[in-house]
Motif scaffolding. Sequence first.
Motif, PDB file in Angstrom:
ATOM      1  N   SER A  59      60.664  70.887   6.877  1.00 34.56           N
ATOM      2  CA  SER A  59      61.344  71.748   7.854  1.00 34.56           C
ATOM      3  C   SER A  59      62.167  70.947   8.846  1.00 34.56           C
ATOM      4  O   SER A  59      62.551  71.459   9.898  1.00 34.56           O
ATOM      5  CB  SER A  59      60.312  72.596   8.613  1.00 34.56           C
ATOM      6  N   GLY A  60      62.416  69.683   8.529  1.00 34.48           N
ATOM      7  CA  GLY A  60      63.256  68.869   9.402  1.00 34.48           C
ATOM      8  C   GLY A  60      62.509  67.842  10.218  1.00 34.48           C
ATOM      9  O   GLY A  60      63.135  67.050  10.936  1.00 34.48           O
ATOM     10  N   ASP A  61      61.183  67.851  10.160  1.00 36.58           N
ATOM     11  CA  ASP A  61      60.383  66.881  10.911  1.00 36.58           C
ATOM     12  C   ASP A  61      59.787  65.864   9.940  1.00 36.58           C
ATOM     13  O   ASP A  61      59.357  66.225   8.838  1.00 36.58           O
ATOM     14  CB  ASP A  61      59.252  67.569  11.675  1.00 36.58           C
ATOM     15  N   ASP A  62      59.714  64.607  10.351  1.00 35.78           N
ATOM     16  CA  ASP A  62      59.135  63.589   9.485  1.00 35.78           C
ATOM     17  C   ASP A  62      58.647  62.408  10.306  1.00 35.78           C
ATOM     18  O   ASP A  62      59.017  62.257  11.476  1.00 35.78           O
ATOM     19  CB  ASP A  62      60.160  63.121   8.448  1.00 35.78           C
ATOM     20  N   LEU A  66      55.455  51.963   8.810  1.00 35.70           N
ATOM     21  CA  LEU A  66      55.858  50.827   8.000  1.00 35.70           C
ATOM     22  C   LEU A  66      54.971  49.627   8.312  1.00 35.70           C
ATOM     23  O   LEU A  66      54.877  49.197   9.461  1.00 35.70           O
ATOM     24  CB  LEU A  66      57.324  50.481   8.270  1.00 35.70           C
ATOM     25  N   PHE A  67      54.326  49.111   7.268  1.00 41.36           N
ATOM     26  CA  PHE A  67      53.425  47.966   7.392  1.00 41.36           C
ATOM     27  C   PHE A  67      54.167  46.735   6.877  1.00 41.36           C
ATOM     28  O   PHE A  67      54.392  46.597   5.674  1.00 41.36           O
ATOM     29  CB  PHE A  67      52.150  48.206   6.583  1.00 41.36           C
ATOM     30  N   ALA A  68      54.574  45.863   7.788  1.00 41.27           N
ATOM     31  CA  ALA A  68      55.401  44.708   7.454  1.00 41.27           C
ATOM     32  C   ALA A  68      54.713  43.420   7.901  1.00 41.27           C
ATOM     33  O   ALA A  68      53.763  43.455   8.689  1.00 41.27           O
ATOM     34  CB  ALA A  68      56.772  44.840   8.117  1.00 41.27           C
ATOM     35  N   PRO A  69      55.178  42.266   7.424  1.00 39.62           N
ATOM     36  CA  PRO A  69      54.571  41.000   7.861  1.00 39.62           C
ATOM     37  C   PRO A  69      54.584  40.817   9.374  1.00 39.62           C
ATOM     38  O   PRO A  69      53.655  40.227   9.940  1.00 39.62           O
ATOM     39  CB  PRO A  69      55.440  39.948   7.163  1.00 39.62           C
ATOM     40  N   ALA A  70      55.616  41.330  10.048  1.00 35.57           N
ATOM     41  CA  ALA A  70      55.714  41.152  11.497  1.00 35.57           C
ATOM     42  C   ALA A  70      54.867  42.136  12.280  1.00 35.57           C
ATOM     43  O   ALA A  70      54.705  41.980  13.502  1.00 35.57           O
ATOM     44  CB  ALA A  70      57.175  41.266  11.940  1.00 35.57           C
ATOM     45  N   GLY A  71      54.352  43.147  11.610  1.00 33.06           N
ATOM     46  CA  GLY A  71      53.548  44.141  12.299  1.00 33.06           C
ATOM     47  C   GLY A  71      53.717  45.517  11.696  1.00 33.06           C
ATOM     48  O   GLY A  71      54.146  45.661  10.548  1.00 33.06           O
ATOM     49  N   VAL A  72      53.400  46.532  12.476  1.00 33.85           N
ATOM     50  CA  VAL A  72      53.463  47.925  12.021  1.00 33.85           C
ATOM     51  C   VAL A  72      54.366  48.704  12.961  1.00 33.85           C
ATOM     52  O   VAL A  72      54.252  48.587  14.186  1.00 33.85           O
ATOM     53  CB  VAL A  72      52.055  48.564  12.001  1.00 33.85           C
ATOM     54  N   LEU A  73      55.248  49.506  12.372  1.00 33.71           N
ATOM     55  CA  LEU A  73      56.157  50.340  13.162  1.00 33.71           C
ATOM     56  C   LEU A  73      55.952  51.798  12.790  1.00 33.71           C
ATOM     57  O   LEU A  73      56.005  52.160  11.614  1.00 33.71           O
ATOM     58  CB  LEU A  73      57.613  49.958  12.898  1.00 33.71           C
ATOM     59  N   VAL A  74      55.714  52.638  13.791  1.00 35.86           N
ATOM     60  CA  VAL A  74      55.550  54.075  13.595  1.00 35.86           C
ATOM     61  C   VAL A  74      56.783  54.764  14.175  1.00 35.86           C
ATOM     62  O   VAL A  74      57.104  54.575  15.354  1.00 35.86           O
ATOM     63  CB  VAL A  74      54.280  54.598  14.293  1.00 35.86           C
ATOM     64  N   ARG A  75      57.460  55.541  13.341  1.00 36.89           N
ATOM     65  CA  ARG A  75      58.659  56.269  13.763  1.00 36.89           C
ATOM     66  C   ARG A  75      58.450  57.748  13.498  1.00 36.89           C
ATOM     67  O   ARG A  75      58.065  58.146  12.398  1.00 36.89           O
ATOM     68  CB  ARG A  75      59.877  55.768  12.975  1.00 36.89           C
ATOM     69  N   GLY A  76      58.691  58.571  14.490  1.00 39.72           N
ATOM     70  CA  GLY A  76      58.574  60.009  14.319  1.00 39.72           C
ATOM     71  C   GLY A  76      59.838  60.719  14.731  1.00 39.72           C
ATOM     72  O   GLY A  76      60.535  60.272  15.650  1.00 39.72           O
ATOM     73  N   PHE A  77      60.138  61.829  14.043  1.00 36.91           N
ATOM     74  CA  PHE A  77      61.341  62.600  14.376  1.00 36.91           C
ATOM     75  C   PHE A  77      61.015  64.083  14.402  1.00 36.91           C
ATOM     76  O   PHE A  77      60.576  64.653  13.402  1.00 36.91           O
ATOM     77  CB  PHE A  77      62.453  62.332  13.364  1.00 36.91           C
TER      78      PHE A  77
END
Length: 324
Positions: A59-62, A66-77
Amino acid sequence: MDTVHTTAALLPNPAELRAYLRALTVLDQAICRDPRFSRYSFSTTWGPGTEAALMDNGSGDDFSVLFAPAGVLVRGFDHESEMSPYGTDDEQVWPGVIDEVPAALRPLLDDPAFVDEGLGAPRVTACLWWETGGSTWRTGSDIEFPPGSPDPDGSGHLFRLLTDRSPEAVQAHFEEDYGRPVSLDTVRHVLAGHPLTPETARGLNPAALSDEALLRRIADAPEVEAYLAGDGEFDLTRTDPVESIALPAGLPVEPVAGCNAGGTHYLCGPAGSDDVRPVLYTDSEGQASLIAESLAEALTLAIVLLLARRPGRLPSPHAQRRLP
């Protein structure tokens, strides 16, 4: 007011979050009648050394984790948030949301998957990160949230299952999402890290391991279909038997796969019934052997044989997740 700061205080450490998100994906893939429309997915090959847990509610939200060598990034929209780049005058990310993201993690936001065409900024209203070697989740420290909303950046509903990870909350979510009962015991089983067995899969979705569902999933995943046909073991494109067979009492048989030695795999019994159909194999001379109690078991045996011949060569995780 629920904001990204509330979420940061409730998220588990990265290792626990990764295990939990994989479990959510298993549950969602099993419960959803068609995995193409499930909300959660997990890729172990998102990028070099990077894994990705993704949620898209259709419905447009996601969100992405992301689990990467430098750390973890959480992105929400949240597409309805006033903080959406689409809602700002300059179509840029809301001030403070990503300004403090470490340089080593910042490129993860610029992935084409998170930047819509025509928008010169990442699709993000909420962002958190945990640097490798760190000890806590961090967020932008100087975000002025728009007033008047109990959930201004969408964190409250986007990350609801990440902040309340109880089996009861997960059960309630999937029952509401799919409109049918979900076994609490099975939810507990999967969240505890136990594998999803055929029995537990049927408990979540009685049609999940039906012959029709399995064959449809394979047909929708060419890489999986090609892998099963490897070395000619279980080729679903070869359904013309060299020798026809007939079972006692006229029990119907359905050819579903062939092998390069001229043999054929049959499902025994009427199609479309709720009964589990055993798998019969006949060689090119018509000699028959019962090899499995179900199509799911026959596929498991085929994969084991292929792994023995070609160790380490599995389909990509994206293709694998289509199968239970």
